[in-house]
Design an enzyme around this catalytic site. Structure first.
Site, PDB file in Angstrom:
ATOM      1  N   ASP A  96      -5.485  -0.461 -43.267  1.00  3.33           N
ATOM      2  CA  ASP A  96      -5.268  -0.304 -41.836  1.00  3.33           C
ATOM      3  C   ASP A  96      -3.796  -0.625 -41.535  1.00  3.33           C
ATOM      4  O   ASP A  96      -3.357  -1.753 -41.738  1.00  3.33           O
ATOM      5  CB  ASP A  96      -6.192  -1.302 -41.126  1.00  3.33           C
ATOM      6  CG  ASP A  96      -6.569  -0.865 -39.736  1.00  3.33           C
ATOM      7  OD1 ASP A  96      -5.706  -0.295 -39.049  1.00  3.33           O
ATOM      8  OD2 ASP A  96      -7.723  -1.113 -39.333  1.00  3.33           O
ATOM      9  N   ASP A 196      -3.531   2.443 -36.852  1.00  5.29           N
ATOM     10  CA  ASP A 196      -3.984   1.808 -35.619  1.00  5.29           C
ATOM     11  C   ASP A 196      -3.256   2.386 -34.395  1.00  5.29           C
ATOM     12  O   ASP A 196      -2.031   2.567 -34.443  1.00  5.29           O
ATOM     13  CB  ASP A 196      -3.672   0.306 -35.747  1.00  5.29           C
ATOM     14  CG  ASP A 196      -4.283  -0.527 -34.650  1.00  5.29           C
ATOM     15  OD1 ASP A 196      -5.518  -0.504 -34.515  1.00  5.29           O
ATOM     16  OD2 ASP A 196      -3.536  -1.219 -33.936  1.00  5.29           O
ATOM     17  N   GLU A 246      -6.107   6.402 -35.212  1.00  4.90           N
ATOM     18  CA  GLU A 246      -6.899   5.952 -34.068  1.00  4.90           C
ATOM     19  C   GLU A 246      -6.161   6.380 -32.812  1.00  4.90           C
ATOM     20  O   GLU A 246      -5.024   5.969 -32.590  1.00  4.90           O
ATOM     21  CB  GLU A 246      -7.058   4.428 -34.080  1.00  4.90           C
ATOM     22  CG  GLU A 246      -7.985   3.974 -32.969  1.00  4.90           C
ATOM     23  CD  GLU A 246      -7.782   2.527 -32.537  1.00  4.90           C
ATOM     24  OE1 GLU A 246      -8.713   1.957 -31.949  1.00  4.90           O
ATOM     25  OE2 GLU A 246      -6.696   1.956 -32.771  1.00  4.90           O
ATOM     26  N   HIS A 320     -15.306  -2.013 -35.214  1.00  4.39           N
ATOM     27  CA  HIS A 320     -15.153  -3.428 -34.860  1.00  4.39           C
ATOM     28  C   HIS A 320     -14.756  -3.646 -33.402  1.00  4.39           C
ATOM     29  O   HIS A 320     -14.587  -4.783 -32.985  1.00  4.39           O
ATOM     30  CB  HIS A 320     -14.104  -4.047 -35.792  1.00  4.39           C
ATOM     31  CG  HIS A 320     -12.760  -3.405 -35.594  1.00  4.39           C
ATOM     32  ND1 HIS A 320     -12.497  -2.106 -35.977  1.00  4.39           N
ATOM     33  CD2 HIS A 320     -11.632  -3.866 -35.020  1.00  4.39           C
ATOM     34  CE1 HIS A 320     -11.255  -1.798 -35.639  1.00  4.39           C
ATOM     35  NE2 HIS A 320     -10.708  -2.842 -35.062  1.00  4.39           N
ATOM     36  N   ASP A 321     -14.540  -2.568 -32.656  1.00  8.22           N
ATOM     37  CA  ASP A 321     -14.193  -2.696 -31.237  1.00  8.22           C
ATOM     38  C   ASP A 321     -15.339  -2.261 -30.324  1.00  8.22           C
ATOM     39  O   ASP A 321     -15.213  -2.346 -29.100  1.00  8.22           O
ATOM     40  CB  ASP A 321     -12.989  -1.795 -30.895  1.00  8.22           C
ATOM     41  CG  ASP A 321     -11.724  -2.193 -31.640  1.00  8.22           C
ATOM     42  OD1 ASP A 321     -11.543  -3.400 -31.894  1.00  8.22           O
ATOM     43  OD2 ASP A 321     -10.927  -1.291 -31.954  1.00  8.22           O
TER      44      ASP A 321
HETATM   45  C1  GLC Z   1      -6.971  -1.043 -32.218  1.00  6.46           C
HETATM   46  C2  GLC Z   1      -7.838  -1.942 -33.058  1.00  6.46           C
HETATM   47  C3  GLC Z   1      -8.174  -3.160 -32.252  1.00  6.46           C
HETATM   48  C4  GLC Z   1      -6.888  -3.874 -31.904  1.00  6.46           C
HETATM   49  C5  GLC Z   1      -5.897  -2.923 -31.224  1.00  6.46           C
HETATM   50  C6  GLC Z   1      -4.517  -3.509 -31.210  1.00  6.46           C
HETATM   51  O1  GLC Z   1      -7.616  -0.573 -31.106  1.00  6.46           O
HETATM   52  O2  GLC Z   1      -8.970  -1.252 -33.497  1.00  6.46           O
HETATM   53  O3  GLC Z   1      -9.078  -4.019 -32.892  1.00  6.46           O
HETATM   54  O4  GLC Z   1      -7.161  -4.948 -31.051  1.00  6.46           O
HETATM   55  O5  GLC Z   1      -5.787  -1.692 -31.888  1.00  6.46           O
HETATM   56  O6  GLC Z   1      -3.981  -3.524 -32.505  1.00  6.46           O
END
Ligand code: GLC
Ligand code: CA
Length: 547
Positions: A96, A196, A246, A320-321
């Site tokens: 990641d 990310d 993402e 995980h979110d």
């Molecule tokens: C993404 C991650 C999340 C994190 C955010 C900031 O959305 O999945 O867990 O808090 O980025 O890095």
């Protein structure tokens, strides 16, 4: 060659996966010890969320050193062993890469804070008065997106926590530093990357107030994002690896560009539109029942438009979110098993690369925390205060968190019915869900009809049927919001998928003639194959057309 079309990817949140040394915190050795379990699912890649050096304000998404391992999780030797052991099992490890921001503990930021001009230009520092942030932009975790540094008389930008400072990608030196991170990990044998919030990396030239929102329209899929990605991919030669971006609040048009192979950007994108159908007016912190008509429409649009334009989706419900999908769109009670299997079917038979988030394959549920002291996540704790400030009662705020908190997905993986669900010998850093005695891997491994074994069967179907891995998609019965039905087909293979999102019987508007179909997988006993017309609560069925 990128083989992402035939692959399924398993996501691990190491802190909550398996604790190998009894300190209550999951670790890298814990992943190594569970590789045979992961292999038994039939997946091809593991994506682990960050385990780099970090103060852990956002559980590792605040990286202080991209090239070293957080001792809480283990050592570089452990990571090397993980790569080697996974490799033996033909599983690739994906890392990641959190490149939109660094931790304020990163040495670049520390140098910036000391006034070093070179490093100040790694971030966004803006002049200003202590009582007036440069813009009215809001942090995604609540509050202003700017923090004042009195010694410098400047503000710095943080779209997330105040300890996560946004990197200035307009500075070529920053882009070179990040390429070196990729090269380092590629050299170690990493097989893919997840980037990310990567569609937020390109900020506008001019920072101005947003009169109509929180600022996101100025930096989401920003002005140079495609150029930056192309450069990163070309210069690190990762175009043949599996990569996923993402994408926060993105559009189909942009995701087509991010993933069309001729653009040489990424293999696929995560988008979240389908996971907002239970947000009231787009607000995560206001509850609403899931709008299945909207869900249906969104899947239809993303699946068909990405297909028609050479794009490729990551398909998923959980990470995980996100709260656990069975609690969110299924039924934790009477139809727990059926609904968890139905939801899995919808995703795994779609066009795209499916992701399974640890514990999803067991039908793990939301945490059911009832006191604020049980929560750990920075976003949840911030919003708890904000909700109370807005006038919500403690009960109302806790009710909202119990449905929306990211901690719902971060409770320890349920391995068995023993103490702490077999996750650790010591008390875990976050509470175990109280249903671990019935929902756990050991129990489900021994039960042919379990959700776990159903996931294994679904993952195997993608390997077996080209129509699923690389076929086209067309939707059936679009007028029926709670029924999701689609065909997947190649020139010589056709698969039909039917799923009922309702907890009651539903009629298919177009009765599907089942003669000439064979059942490949279903979450109910299917006996009458003459004509599929009536679909039972949360029923799902995968059919192969026979010649
Ligand atoms: C993404 C991650 C999340 C994190 C955010 C900031 O959305 O999945 O867990 O808090 O980025 O890095
Ligand atoms: Ca540990």
């Amino acid at each position: 060659m990128r083989d992402y079309k035939h692959s399924t990817i398993y996501q691990i949140y190491p802190k909550s996966f398996y604790d190998s040394n009894g300190d209550g915190i999951g670790d890298i050795r814990g992943i190594v010890e569970k590789l045979d379990y992961i292999k038994s699912l039939g997946v091809d890649y593991i994506w682990s969320t960050p385990f780099f050096v970090s103060p852990m304000n956002d559980n590792g998404y605040d990286v202080a050193d991209y090239l070293n391992i957080n001792p809480m999780f283990g050592s570089m030797k452990d990571v090397e062993e993980l790569i080697a052991e996974a490799d033996k099992r033909e599983i690739g490890i994906m890392l990641d890469m959190v490149f939109n921001h660094t931790s304020t503990e990163h040495e670049w930021f520390k140098k910036a804070l000391s006034g070093d001009k070179k490093y100040m230009d790694y971030y966004f520092f803006k002049d200003g008065e202590a009582d007036r942030p440069p813009t009215n932009w809001q942090s995604k975790f609540g509050g202003s997106a700017w923090e004042y540094v009195p010694t410098l008389k400047k503000w710095y930008l943080h779209l997330f926590d105040v300890s996560q400072a946004d990197l200035n990608w307009n500075n070529p030196a920053v882009r070179e530093e990040l390429k070196n991170v990729i090269r380092f990990w590629k050299e170690k044998g990493i097989k893919g990357f997840r980037f990310d919030v990567v569609n937020l990396i390109s900020k506008p030239e001019i920072f101005e107030d947003d009169n109509a929102g929180d600022g996101r329209r100025f930096y989401t899929d920003g002005p140079h994002v495609h150029d930056f990605l192309k450069e990163l991919v070309a210069d690190t030669q990762i175009e043949d690896m599996v990569t996923v971006g993402e994408m926060s609040s993105t559009t189909i048009e942009n995701c087509i560009r991010y993933t069309d192979p001729s653009e040489r950007e990424l293999s696929m994108c995560f988008n979240f539109h389908h996971l907002k159908v239970d947000y009231k007016d787009g607000n995560k912190w206001e509850l609403q029942k899931a709008d299945y008509a909207q869900l249906h429409r969104l899947f239809y649009e993303w699946q068909t438009r990405m297909q028609d334009n050479n794009g490729w989706n990551a398909v998923f419900w959980c990470n995980h979110d996100q709260p656990r999908i069975v609690s969110r769109m299924g039924d934790e009670g009477r139809y727990w098993k059926e609904s968890a299997k139905m939801l899995a079917t919808v995703i795994h038979a779609m066009r795209g690369t499916p992701y399974v988030f640890q514990g999803e394959e067991l039908g793990m549920t939301n945490a059911h925390f009832s006191d604020i002291s049980e929560y750990r996540d920075v976003e949840s704790l911030n919003y708890y205060k904000i909700l109370l400030d807005e006038g919500k009662s403690v009960d109302e705020a806790l009710k909202i968190l119990s449905e929306r908190s990211r901690d719902n997905s971060r409770t320890p993986m349920q391995w068995n019915g023993g103490a702490y669900a077999g996750f650790s010998k010591a008390e875990p850093w976050i509470g175990v869900s109280d249903n671990y005695e019935s929902i756990n891997a050991e129990e489900e491994d021994n039960d042919d009809s379990s959700i776990l074994n159903y996931y294994r069967a679904l993952i195997a179907l993608r390997k077996e049927y080209e129509a699923i891995s690389d076929g086209k998609i067309s939707f059936v019965d679009m007028g029926n919001p709670e029924i999701m039905a689609y065909r997947r087909y190649t020139d010589d293979q056709e698969i039909l998928v039917i799923a009922n999102f309702a907890g009651r019987d539903k009629k298919l508007m177009e009765a599907v003639l089942a003669e000439g179909y064979k059942v490949l997988l279903s979450n109910y006993e299917v006996s009458n194959m003459e004509k599929i017309f009536n679909i039972r609560p949360y029923e799902s069925i995968v059919l192969l057309k026979t010649p």
